[in-house]
Scaffold this motif. Sequence first.
Motif, PDB file in Angstrom:
ATOM      1  N   PHE A  61      -2.436 -10.728   5.780  1.00 17.55           N
ATOM      2  CA  PHE A  61      -2.214  -9.867   4.622  1.00 17.55           C
ATOM      3  C   PHE A  61      -2.121 -10.649   3.316  1.00 17.55           C
ATOM      4  CE2 PHE A  61      -1.036  -7.058   8.025  1.00 17.55           C
ATOM      5  CZ  PHE A  61      -1.339  -5.786   7.563  1.00 17.55           C
ATOM      6  N   ILE A  62      -2.507 -11.920   3.338  1.00 16.89           N
ATOM      7  CA  ILE A  62      -2.364 -12.741   2.139  1.00 16.89           C
ATOM      8  C   ILE A  62      -3.203 -12.191   0.982  1.00 16.89           C
ATOM      9  CG2 ILE A  62      -4.235 -14.338   2.749  1.00 16.89           C
ATOM     10  CD1 ILE A  62      -2.473 -16.592   1.614  1.00 16.89           C
ATOM     11  N   SER A  63      -4.296 -11.508   1.302  1.00 16.18           N
ATOM     12  CA  SER A  63      -5.139 -10.950   0.241  1.00 16.18           C
ATOM     13  C   SER A  63      -4.435  -9.831  -0.512  1.00 16.18           C
ATOM     14  CB  SER A  63      -6.448 -10.422   0.833  1.00 16.18           C
ATOM     15  OG  SER A  63      -6.198  -9.396   1.779  1.00 16.18           O
ATOM     16  N   LEU A  64      -3.359  -9.299   0.065  1.00 13.36           N
ATOM     17  CA  LEU A  64      -2.593  -8.237  -0.588  1.00 13.36           C
ATOM     18  C   LEU A  64      -1.299  -8.765  -1.199  1.00 13.36           C
ATOM     19  CD1 LEU A  64      -2.998  -5.356   2.028  1.00 13.36           C
ATOM     20  CD2 LEU A  64      -4.218  -5.629  -0.132  1.00 13.36           C
ATOM     21  N   ASP A  65      -1.256 -10.060  -1.467  1.00 11.84           N
ATOM     22  CA  ASP A  65      -0.040 -10.653  -2.023  1.00 11.84           C
ATOM     23  C   ASP A  65       0.329 -10.053  -3.371  1.00 11.84           C
ATOM     24  OD1 ASP A  65       2.064 -12.780  -1.940  1.00 11.84           O
ATOM     25  OD2 ASP A  65       1.018 -13.451  -3.750  1.00 11.84           O
ATOM     26  N   ALA A  66      -0.668  -9.611  -4.144  1.00 13.05           N
ATOM     27  CA  ALA A  66      -0.401  -9.002  -5.445  1.00 13.05           C
ATOM     28  C   ALA A  66      -0.256  -7.487  -5.347  1.00 13.05           C
ATOM     29  CB  ALA A  66      -1.517  -9.353  -6.432  1.00 13.05           C
ATOM     30  N   SER A  67      -0.148  -6.968  -4.122  1.00 11.08           N
ATOM     31  CA  SER A  67      -0.039  -5.515  -3.924  1.00 11.08           C
ATOM     32  C   SER A  67       1.164  -5.158  -3.065  1.00 11.08           C
ATOM     33  CB  SER A  67      -1.318  -4.979  -3.263  1.00 11.08           C
ATOM     34  OG  SER A  67      -2.451  -5.261  -4.037  1.00 11.08           O
ATOM     35  N   ARG A  68       2.160  -6.015  -3.037  1.00 10.01           N
ATOM     36  CA  ARG A  68       3.278  -5.788  -2.125  1.00 10.01           C
ATOM     37  C   ARG A  68       4.094  -4.537  -2.467  1.00 10.01           C
ATOM     38  NH1 ARG A  68       5.547 -11.850  -1.859  1.00 10.01           N
ATOM     39  NH2 ARG A  68       7.122 -10.956  -0.463  1.00 10.01           N
ATOM     40  N   PRO A  69       4.334  -4.206  -3.745  1.00  9.84           N
ATOM     41  CA  PRO A  69       4.984  -2.916  -4.009  1.00  9.84           C
ATOM     42  C   PRO A  69       4.163  -1.724  -3.526  1.00  9.84           C
ATOM     43  CG  PRO A  69       5.156  -4.350  -5.923  1.00  9.84           C
ATOM     44  CD  PRO A  69       4.210  -5.017  -4.982  1.00  9.84           C
ATOM     45  N   TRP A  70       2.835  -1.874  -3.539  1.00  6.39           N
ATOM     46  CA  TRP A  70       1.993  -0.792  -3.026  1.00  6.39           C
ATOM     47  C   TRP A  70       2.223  -0.596  -1.534  1.00  6.39           C
ATOM     48  CZ3 TRP A  70      -0.317   2.864  -5.575  1.00  6.39           C
ATOM     49  CH2 TRP A  70      -0.720   2.660  -6.883  1.00  6.39           C
ATOM     50  N   ILE A  71       2.351  -1.697  -0.793  1.00  6.06           N
ATOM     51  CA  ILE A  71       2.595  -1.577   0.647  1.00  6.06           C
ATOM     52  C   ILE A  71       3.900  -0.821   0.897  1.00  6.06           C
ATOM     53  CG2 ILE A  71       3.013  -2.873   2.770  1.00  6.06           C
ATOM     54  CD1 ILE A  71       1.209  -5.073   1.669  1.00  6.06           C
ATOM     55  N   CYS A  72       4.927  -1.155   0.110  1.00  3.82           N
ATOM     56  CA  CYS A  72       6.208  -0.441   0.243  1.00  3.82           C
ATOM     57  C   CYS A  72       6.028   1.045  -0.049  1.00  3.82           C
ATOM     58  CB  CYS A  72       7.237  -1.044  -0.711  1.00  3.82           C
ATOM     59  SG  CYS A  72       7.733  -2.731  -0.321  1.00  3.82           S
ATOM     60  N   TYR A  73       5.312   1.342  -1.121  1.00  2.00           N
ATOM     61  CA  TYR A  73       5.132   2.746  -1.513  1.00  2.00           C
ATOM     62  C   TYR A  73       4.320   3.508  -0.475  1.00  2.00           C
ATOM     63  CZ  TYR A  73       3.041   6.756  -3.862  1.00  2.00           C
ATOM     64  OH  TYR A  73       2.583   8.013  -4.164  1.00  2.00           O
ATOM     65  N   TRP A  74       3.197   2.946  -0.054  1.00  3.90           N
ATOM     66  CA  TRP A  74       2.360   3.647   0.928  1.00  3.90           C
ATOM     67  C   TRP A  74       3.143   3.958   2.193  1.00  3.90           C
ATOM     68  CZ3 TRP A  74      -1.787  -0.590  -0.074  1.00  3.90           C
ATOM     69  CH2 TRP A  74      -2.543  -0.253  -1.195  1.00  3.90           C
ATOM     70  N   ILE A  75       3.918   2.993   2.675  1.00  3.44           N
ATOM     71  CA  ILE A  75       4.648   3.190   3.924  1.00  3.44           C
ATOM     72  C   ILE A  75       5.787   4.197   3.740  1.00  3.44           C
ATOM     73  CG2 ILE A  75       6.192   2.050   5.566  1.00  3.44           C
ATOM     74  CD1 ILE A  75       4.416  -0.423   5.334  1.00  3.44           C
ATOM     75  N   LEU A  76       6.585   4.019   2.688  1.00  2.63           N
ATOM     76  CA  LEU A  76       7.720   4.912   2.474  1.00  2.63           C
ATOM     77  C   LEU A  76       7.257   6.336   2.204  1.00  2.63           C
ATOM     78  CD1 LEU A  76       9.970   2.612   0.250  1.00  2.63           C
ATOM     79  CD2 LEU A  76      10.291   3.184   2.664  1.00  2.63           C
ATOM     80  N   HIS A  77       6.203   6.468   1.399  1.00  2.00           N
ATOM     81  CA  HIS A  77       5.701   7.807   1.089  1.00  2.00           C
ATOM     82  C   HIS A  77       5.104   8.456   2.331  1.00  2.00           C
ATOM     83  CE1 HIS A  77       4.542  10.995  -1.587  1.00  2.00           C
ATOM     84  NE2 HIS A  77       3.279  10.891  -1.252  1.00  2.00           N
ATOM     85  N   GLY A  78       4.406   7.662   3.158  1.00  4.01           N
ATOM     86  CA  GLY A  78       3.866   8.199   4.401  1.00  4.01           C
ATOM     87  C   GLY A  78       4.962   8.683   5.334  1.00  4.01           C
ATOM     88  N   LEU A  79       6.030   7.909   5.448  1.00  5.57           N
ATOM     89  CA  LEU A  79       7.153   8.330   6.288  1.00  5.57           C
ATOM     90  C   LEU A  79       7.806   9.597   5.749  1.00  5.57           C
ATOM     91  CD1 LEU A  79       8.777   4.858   7.043  1.00  5.57           C
ATOM     92  CD2 LEU A  79       7.596   6.333   8.673  1.00  5.57           C
ATOM     93  N   ALA A  80       7.902   9.684   4.419  1.00  2.00           N
ATOM     94  CA  ALA A  80       8.494  10.877   3.816  1.00  2.00           C
ATOM     95  C   ALA A  80       7.642  12.108   4.096  1.00  2.00           C
ATOM     96  CB  ALA A  80       8.660  10.674   2.314  1.00  2.00           C
ATOM     97  N   LEU A  81       6.314  11.968   4.009  1.00  2.00           N
ATOM     98  CA  LEU A  81       5.427  13.090   4.292  1.00  2.00           C
ATOM     99  C   LEU A  81       5.523  13.516   5.752  1.00  2.00           C
ATOM    100  CD1 LEU A  81       2.227  12.042   2.302  1.00  2.00           C
ATOM    101  CD2 LEU A  81       3.854  13.821   1.703  1.00  2.00           C
ATOM    102  N   LEU A  82       5.732  12.543   6.646  1.00  3.83           N
ATOM    103  CA  LEU A  82       5.878  12.848   8.068  1.00  3.83           C
ATOM    104  C   LEU A  82       7.292  13.285   8.425  1.00  3.83           C
ATOM    105  CD1 LEU A  82       3.858   9.840   9.553  1.00  3.83           C
ATOM    106  CD2 LEU A  82       3.178  12.247   9.593  1.00  3.83           C
ATOM    107  N   ASP A  83       8.185  13.264   7.414  1.00  7.38           N
ATOM    108  CA  ASP A  83       9.587  13.636   7.624  1.00  7.38           C
ATOM    109  C   ASP A  83      10.236  12.727   8.660  1.00  7.38           C
ATOM    110  OD1 ASP A  83      11.859  15.091   7.037  1.00  7.38           O
ATOM    111  OD2 ASP A  83      11.479  16.611   8.576  1.00  7.38           O
ATOM    112  N   GLN A  84       9.947  11.426   8.536  1.00  9.59           N
ATOM    113  CA  GLN A  84      10.488  10.434   9.452  1.00  9.59           C
ATOM    114  C   GLN A  84      11.381   9.466   8.675  1.00  9.59           C
ATOM    115  OE1 GLN A  84      10.002  10.275  12.835  1.00  9.59           O
ATOM    116  NE2 GLN A  84       8.884  12.210  12.655  1.00  9.59           N
TER     117      GLN A  84
END
Length: 410
Positions: A61-84
């Motif tokens: 995942f080193i290519s996403l080193d400048a996108s780490r807040p995005w990873i947090c957002y995508w995962i947290l938002h996905g969990l919220a949509l799944l109500d998990q």
Amino acid sequence: MSRFLETDSSKQQHALELKLADLYQELSEFESPERDEFLLLLRDRHARYLQGGLGELPSGFISLDASRPWICYWILHGLALLDQPSPRHLSADQIITFLSSCQHPDGGYGGGPGQIAHLAPTYAAISALLTLGGEVAYRSINRDKLWDFLCRMAIPPGQGGGFRMHEGGECDARSCYTALAVASNLCLDVPTLVAMSGVVDYLRRCQTYEGGLGGEPGNEAHGGYTFCGLAALIIAGCPQALDLPRLLHWASQRQGWAEGGFNGRTNKLVDGCYSFWQGGLFPLLQQIMDQQYQQVPARVDACCAAQTYTPTDPPPSWQQQQGQSADGLEVPDLPDLSRVKGPLQQAERDSKRLNAVCDSLAEAAVQLAAEHEQLQQQQAGKSAAAHDSQQIVDRAQAAQQVTMSLVHHG
């Protein structure tokens, strides 16, 4: 002679349609309920995948080193949509601490700790914190410095308008949307940002003859930039700056007639990401049309004809609402957030409640099983006692018969 100009995309599209024809033929042999099973969302698997993505990532995942807040957002938002709920191995405080480390001292967030402030990871970090919810998450945001950052990114109308992505960076429809979305979500002064950036006129010039919006004036219409541009104009309060009927026509033409979904540009293949970007246009357009049916906008002509955004009757700024002078611009305080619950907090609370219910049901089931076993033992005991009694009766009757026989022969 072919009616259409053949391109690499058209050839790939034709090959895809031939492949889909076989799949549709196979599906047609199933009854409707059986076909529905193919459309079930595997919620538990998605949740496990998302929960495993937070924390320490492998080197790939080193290519996403400048996108780490995005990873947090995508995962947290996905969990919220799944109500998990969020993963157990990582607390909300740890996520907040990491995102705080990405916050730049001069405002905004970088793609990782120590990186320059950039509007894209700023949007992602703010969205992640709002998804987490809670006063700790909200208070971690330096809103005063963030306001300064947004003002620095604004490009004056005389210089073309819009927002820069970062210091000396590019300006496009993404930067306009992320800047206004962050300001709106944090209750900052959106009308002032709109006026100082000339963003409405900038986005109006991004619309092409096709109807969609390009990333910047003169570029080809593109699904992602179109969503960002329309959403930014809705936040700014002037979506009528666009030719909305032409935009609707362009968006509807992006549907894949054979495979479903949407493509991002004319003569391109369908891509899953455009189910969000293009699919998200239609609720926004529907909202605008509903408002148009309810009331005739009095400022459409003036707004669309203006070279820069100078609303005749702007919504009151936060300073006006609080009776403050706009000369000394101050960021208003957030309201009391102690009782505010974010989507993940709500999901975790619901999860705890459901776990408590499941525990109670499990305890009740264990108790019922114990009572049932005890009842069976009692019934078994009664059966054994009845069997012994019958044996005694049988023996007594046999002894009586023997005695009567002896008496008779004696």
